[in-house]
Motif scaffolding. Structure first.
Motif, PDB file in Angstrom:
ATOM      1  N   CYS A  29       0.853  -1.185   0.000  1.00  0.00           N
ATOM      2  CA  CYS A  29       0.000   0.000   0.000  1.00  0.00           C
ATOM      3  C   CYS A  29       0.896   1.245   0.000  1.00  0.00           C
ATOM      4  O   CYS A  29       1.788   1.370   0.833  1.00  0.00           O
ATOM      5  CB  CYS A  29      -0.920   0.008   1.213  1.00  0.00           C
ATOM      6  N   THR A  36       1.374   0.444   6.456  1.00  0.00           N
ATOM      7  CA  THR A  36       2.106  -0.058   5.279  1.00  0.00           C
ATOM      8  C   THR A  36       1.778  -1.532   5.013  1.00  0.00           C
ATOM      9  O   THR A  36       2.588  -2.435   5.213  1.00  0.00           O
ATOM     10  CB  THR A  36       3.632   0.135   5.437  1.00  0.00           C
ATOM     11  N   HIS A 200      -4.209  -1.587  11.962  1.00  0.00           N
ATOM     12  CA  HIS A 200      -3.489  -2.815  12.308  1.00  0.00           C
ATOM     13  C   HIS A 200      -2.845  -2.724  13.682  1.00  0.00           C
ATOM     14  O   HIS A 200      -2.657  -3.742  14.348  1.00  0.00           O
ATOM     15  CB  HIS A 200      -2.498  -3.167  11.200  1.00  0.00           C
TER      16      HIS A 200
HETATM   17  S1  SF4 Z   1      -4.557   0.365   6.643  1.00  0.00           S
HETATM   18 FE1  SF4 Z   1      -3.146   1.923   5.841  1.00  0.00          FE
HETATM   19  S2  SF4 Z   1      -1.484   0.786   4.887  1.00  0.00           S
HETATM   20 FE2  SF4 Z   1      -3.199  -0.646   5.171  1.00  0.00          FE
HETATM   21  S3  SF4 Z   1      -4.319  -0.576   3.263  1.00  0.00           S
HETATM   22 FE3  SF4 Z   1      -5.243   0.974   4.585  1.00  0.00          FE
HETATM   23  S4  SF4 Z   1      -4.187   2.900   4.100  1.00  0.00           S
HETATM   24 FE4  SF4 Z   1      -2.963   1.213   3.292  1.00  0.00          FE
END
Ligand code: SF4
Length: 705
Positions: A29, A36, A200
């Motif tokens: 991403c 990331t 995350h």
């Molecule tokens: S959580 Fe952040 S790094 Fe993961 S897909 Fe979404 S924008 Fe991209």
């Protein structure tokens, strides 16, 4: 070569034969987000048909956020720019005609050559984190602008105050490994809406919560994160340093200090101790606008963990440093883990950014040495956060030449830079030559003389570090560039050739740039095979001190700041526009991103924009009632810099005295062609010369629909 720990690959997520009718390709991403994520694109007959989180990448865990789950909608958007365009209408009108790449690049090169012959500093690159990739970010662009001798850009717009605060205290952008938050017993989520913008990390916080940890959110807004934590301290914007000091004061008076750690691994304890004792909870409560009991209770939670030798962890984010005292506030918060010895545990300490952990070969990649081959080996530096003022500045001995050419890539300054009225006036200058490399016709592209169609992440190579974890990710192109779109690297290579720059580095292709980014420090073959590798870093980086400061200690008092004539201790600085200081503008405004946008990215993705609805101003019911405003009314937010029309939302998220203008809408999608940055100022932070988006007083009134 550094030792690299490799996650085992899972069947089905290996890159497959790119010539087969259906195959998968590893990617990363590109967006400005600490997570990331690694993703896997399924390509069928040359078209990307599915994009998923890579289940083999532990930090991603197979899950992408709502925004990037819609990435294919963005890639195949009917409004993608697919050919070079030349302006035919007035600046800002967005009226263009198609032009060939040859004609566009020849003309751009000729214009830059003529300017460079006079003074290359009249040319300014303007870029930020539209992609976080090291290659399509500055990989070839920095080489080009260094060889040209163009003005340097100080890239301050998001994180430089916090970075300066961390640098002064810990010695760099370093901290806890994010996965260890899962084992913390008390987590302070400070200035971060993790559910919306650090998803995350939030998974680890949830794991910790299920195992009995206490979660405390410190944020002026009752965010989606705040409402899922055990406790929420809704402090006033710009008062975080006072809160941090009050927590330290309580640790001192109750003797929850880890004296052994402080003595062996910190510098300046006695001075910090004396300063902290000036901040009893009652004083901080009055400054922060929160009940004193909340501060005392939070300190007690910390103290309980200290007494039980349980880990306390702080997930700090950049929201809290967008005020005058932002750098010092980060310093104050960053002192706390050392004072209580939290760094002893792998699940204790602090994480604001991990990007300083990576062995990036910046000299090799960005080639600052090329400045010596340019006509201007020591160009001036322009702060991207004051682009509004600087575009309007005439030539002068202090400033140097007026900015006459602007090359914008990976950024949308007309929408995102503060004090829009001045930014727009600057971009509207008829004598300014503007080139914009873009995927869409943004607010900024509307002002371009040339718009050059840029590839998306699925169409080019790149390599990524992260500021939220410690893995390196490779992004391989999954599909051919759409239409005539080209990678940024290709554009700067072509311009270099036209300007006669024959240094061998301009011949490096994108895969070579990816290899150069980390050199031997990362095994590129493993990246090619798996898409990601994990840096081998200590589990508890500062358990035995060893901070990357000159002293090797956590610098509670900073000799380096003292040498600059600054306060060596974290200072509690009032906002430039402190609440209660301007009767005409009694409300403090903050402008965090709307949940479905990432800065100004994704605003034109229809499904995400539909989910957001329209530009909103969140207000507390008391503030709304005092102005005769009901939920859903149209309101005008204004101050001496400008006015912005939006819809009032009384949804329980704003605290009294603070309004929340969710951003960052494209101006042309706003009700009257404006967005929240019509109101923000170009005043800078104490450290890091960063903007102060959340240090902004306004008034609000109801207006007819
Ligand atoms: S959580 Fe952040 S790094 Fe993961 S897909 Fe979404 S924008 Fe991209």
């Amino acid at each position: 070569m550094l030792a690299i720990a490799v996650s085992p690959a899972i069947p089905g997520a290996e890159p497959t034969d790119e010539h087969s009718a259906e195959h998968v390709v590893f990617g990363a991403c590109p967006h400005d987000c600490p997570d990331t994520c690694a993703f896997v694109t399924t390509v069928r007959d040359g078209r990307a048909v599915r994009l998923q989180g890579n289940p083999d990448h532990a930090q991603t865990g197979g899950v992408l956020c709502t925004k990037v789950s819609r990435y294919l909608e963005r890639v195949y958007h009917p409004e993608r720019l697919l050919q070079p365009l030349r302006r035919v209408g007035p600046k800002g009108s967005g009226r263009f005609e198609p032009v060939t790449w040859e004609a566009a690049l020849d003309d751009i090169a000729a214009r830059l050559r003529a300017l460079a012959a006079r003074d290359p500093q009249a040319i300014l690159p303007y870029s930020y984190a539209g992609t976080m990739g090291l290659v399509q970010g500055e990989g070839m662009a920095a080489r080009f602008f260094h060889r040209l001798g163009a003005s340097l850009l100080d890239r301050t717009i998001c994180a430089s105050a916090g970075a300066a605060g961390l640098e002064a205290t810990l010695g760099g952008k370093v901290g806890m490994r994010v996965e260890h938050f899962a084992e913390s017993r008390l987590i302070l989520i400070w200035g971060s809406n993790s559910v919306g913008s650090n998803l995350h990390f939030w998974r680890y916080a949830q794991q910790a919560k299920r195992a009995g940890a206490r979660l405390v959110c410190i944020d002026p807004r009752r965010t989606e994160t705040a409402e899922k934590c055990h406790e929420h301290l809704a402090l006033l914007p710009g008062t975080d340093a006072a809160l941090a000091y009050a927590l330290m004061q309580q640790c001192i008076v109750h003797d929850w200090v880890d004296h052994d750690y402080v003595q062996r691994h910190t510098l300046g304890w006695e001075a910090l101790r004396a300063r902290a004792l000036e901040w009893p909870p009652q004083r901080a409560a009055a400054v922060c606008g929160v009940p004193v009991e909340q501060i005392v209770a939070l300190a007690r939670d910390i103290g309980t963990c200290v007494q039980r030798r349980e880990p306390v962890a702080i997930r700090l984010n950049y929201g809290m440093q967008r005020v005058r005292g932002g750098g010092n506030a980060v310093r104050a918060v960053a002192c706390l883990p050392a004072v209580i010895g939290a760094w002893r545990h792998r699940a204790g300490g602090l994480l604001l950014s991990s990007s300083g952990s990576y062995p990036v070969r910046r000299e090799a990649l960005f080639r600052p040495d090329l400045l010596q081959r340019s006509p201007c080996p020591q160009p001036r530096v322009i702060n991207m956060s004051t682009i509004g003022d600087d575009l309007l500045r005439p030539a002068s001995p202090d400033f140097g030449p007026a900015i006459e050419a602007l090359i914008v890539y990976n950024s949308n300054p007309v929408a995102v830079a503060p004090e829009s009225a001045k930014v727009v006036r600057g971009f509207a200058r008829e004598d300014l030559f503007t080139v914009v490399l873009e995927q869409f016709c943004t607010d900024t592209a509307d002002y371009a003389d040339y718009v050059l169609p840029a590839t998306t992440q699925l169409e080019h190579w790149d390599i990524h570090l992260s500021y939220g974890h410690t893995d390196v990710l490779l992004n391989r192109p999954a599909i051919a560039p759409l239409g005539q779109a080209r990678p940024n690297t290709w554009v700067f290579r072509e311009l270099a050739r036209r300007l006669g720059f024959d240094d061998p580095c301009f011949a490096d292709d994108d895969e070579a740039l990816c290899r150069q980014a980390f050199g031997e420090a990362v095994d590129f073959d493993l990246l090619l095979a798996r898409g990601h590798v994990t840096l081998a870093l200590p589990e508890a980086p500062f358990a035995e001190g060893g901070f990357p400061t000159p002293s090797g200690k956590c610098e509670l008092a900073s000799p380096r700041l003292a040498a600059q004539g600054l306060d060596p201790l974290p200072a509690v600085l009032p906002n430039h526009e402190a609440p209660g200081t301007d009767p005409r503008h009694p409300l403090a405004m903050i402008s965090p991103p709307a949940r479905h946008f990432l800065n100004s990215t994704f605003v034109n993705v229809v499904s995400l924009r539909d989910a957001e609805g329209e530009p909103l101003l969140e207000m507390h019911p008391e503030d709304a009632a005092a102005r005769g405003i009901a939920d859903g009314d149209w309101v005008e937010v204004f101050n001496d810099r400008g006015r912005h029309r939006t819809r009032a939302r009384l949804n329980g998220r704003a605290r009294p005295g603070v309004v929340v203008g969710l951003g960052i809408w494209w101006r042309k999608m706003g009700a009257d062609g404006t967005n929240v940055n019509e109101l923000t100022s170009q005043a800078l932070t104490d450290l890091g010369r960063a903007p102060t988006f959340y240090d902004c007083l306004v008034q609000v009134r109801r207006v007819p629909a």
